[in-house]
Design a protein around this motif. Structure first.
Motif, PDB file in Angstrom:
ATOM      1  N   SER A 199      -1.144  -1.829  -7.501  1.00 12.23           N
ATOM      2  CA  SER A 199      -2.430  -2.282  -7.646  1.00 12.23           C
ATOM      3  C   SER A 199      -2.690  -3.449  -7.090  1.00 12.23           C
ATOM      4  CB  SER A 199      -2.649  -2.180  -9.115  1.00 12.23           C
ATOM      5  OG  SER A 199      -1.567  -3.419  -9.823  1.00 12.23           O
ATOM      6  N   ASN A 227       1.784   1.997  -3.218  1.00 13.29           N
ATOM      7  CA  ASN A 227       0.774   2.295  -4.062  1.00 13.29           C
ATOM      8  C   ASN A 227       0.531   1.271  -5.473  1.00 13.29           C
ATOM      9  OD1 ASN A 227       0.157   4.743  -3.210  1.00 13.29           O
ATOM     10  ND2 ASN A 227       1.916   5.798  -4.127  1.00 13.29           N
ATOM     11  N   SER A 260       0.889  -1.164  -0.007  1.00 15.38           N
ATOM     12  CA  SER A 260       0.061   0.048   0.198  1.00 15.38           C
ATOM     13  C   SER A 260       0.957   1.231  -0.107  1.00 15.38           C
ATOM     14  CB  SER A 260      -0.913  -0.041   1.018  1.00 15.38           C
ATOM     15  OG  SER A 260      -1.898   1.150   1.238  1.00 15.38           O
ATOM     16  N   ASP A 261       1.977   1.123   0.815  1.00 17.97           N
ATOM     17  CA  ASP A 261       2.860   2.315   0.711  1.00 17.97           C
ATOM     18  C   ASP A 261       3.403   2.658  -0.673  1.00 17.97           C
ATOM     19  OD1 ASP A 261       2.431   2.491   3.431  1.00 17.97           O
ATOM     20  OD2 ASP A 261       4.232   1.525   4.059  1.00 17.97           O
TER      21      ASP A 261
END
Length: 227
Positions: free
Chosen positions: A147, A145, A142-143
């Protein structure tokens, strides 16, 4: 009719109007044919009175099954499953559908992550801790970014690097933990919802029934006196 009866009747109808306003966006017997997917089952749904009943025996299973369904990682299949489960458990369909709105494009990923954390906690208690920290890996993805596809590839790569089985770790821990967490949290949410429902029933229904019974008794006495 006494002033107390008038006030109680007005309060009751006011609550009914508020409930109807809240239920307006939900499928009802008269408009179920307008809803995508559900319109396939409109004919069957109209014939089943329990799908539209707010009696306890239809509401309680709707809360339990509806919460479990909305928290399980079954996004996209919920409406069809909600209808089939409502038939199987003889549950209120409107409540089942309303609960599926809890899981939406904004909340679905946080809910699944919460499910995983809860389910993985219990899996760790039963089978011991996994060498793979999926929560940490998801946070790292998530850090950066990533997909969804990149996140999955990232998790598989790190799992292989640790020497663990990708299939057992992904299915047993990530997917299994998410399903287990959804089941536990869904049952807990269903229990809390049913407690609130019973409190509301115990608070409002007896008082209305008491006044209604007194009114009926007075009417009967009045009829005897007239005769």
């Amino acid at each position: 009719m006494t002033k107390e009866e008038d006030q109680l009747r007005e309060k009751r109808f006011s609550r009914i109007r508020r409930v109807k306003k809240l239920l307006r966006p939900l499928p009802r017997r008269a408009n179920i044919h307008r809803y995508p997917v559900l319109n396939w089952f409109a004919g069957t749904a109209r014939k089943k009175d329990f799908l539209w009943s707010f009696r306890r025996n239809a509401v309680v299973p709707a809360f339990y099954v509806g919460w479990v369904l909305t928290l399980l990682p079954l996004y996209g299949l919920q409406l069809v499953l909600a209808f089939l489960l409502a038939l199987g458990f003889r549950a209120n369909l409107m409540i089942m559908i309303a609960l599926q709105m809890v899981s939406n494009p904004i909340t679905v990923l946080p809910l699944w992550y919460l499910n995983y954390q809860v389910g993985n906690f219990f899996l760790n208690l039963i089978f011991g801790e996994s060498p793979i920290r999926f929560g940490v890996l998801i946070s790292e993805a998530s850090d950066q970014n990533f997909s969804f596809r990149q996140t999955l590839d990232f998790i598989i790569e790190r799992t292989r690097e640790s020497g663990s089985s990708v299939v057992s770790e992904l299915l047993g821990r990530l997917v299994g933990g998410t399903f287990l967490g959804g089941l536990i949290l869904g049952l807990l949410a269903g229990f809390i919802s049913c407690c609130i429902y019973r409190i509301v029933l115990n608070r409002y229904v007896p008082s209305y029934n008491k006044v209604a019974a007194e009114a009926l008794r007075r009417d009967r006495n009045s009829g005897r006196n007239d005769s």
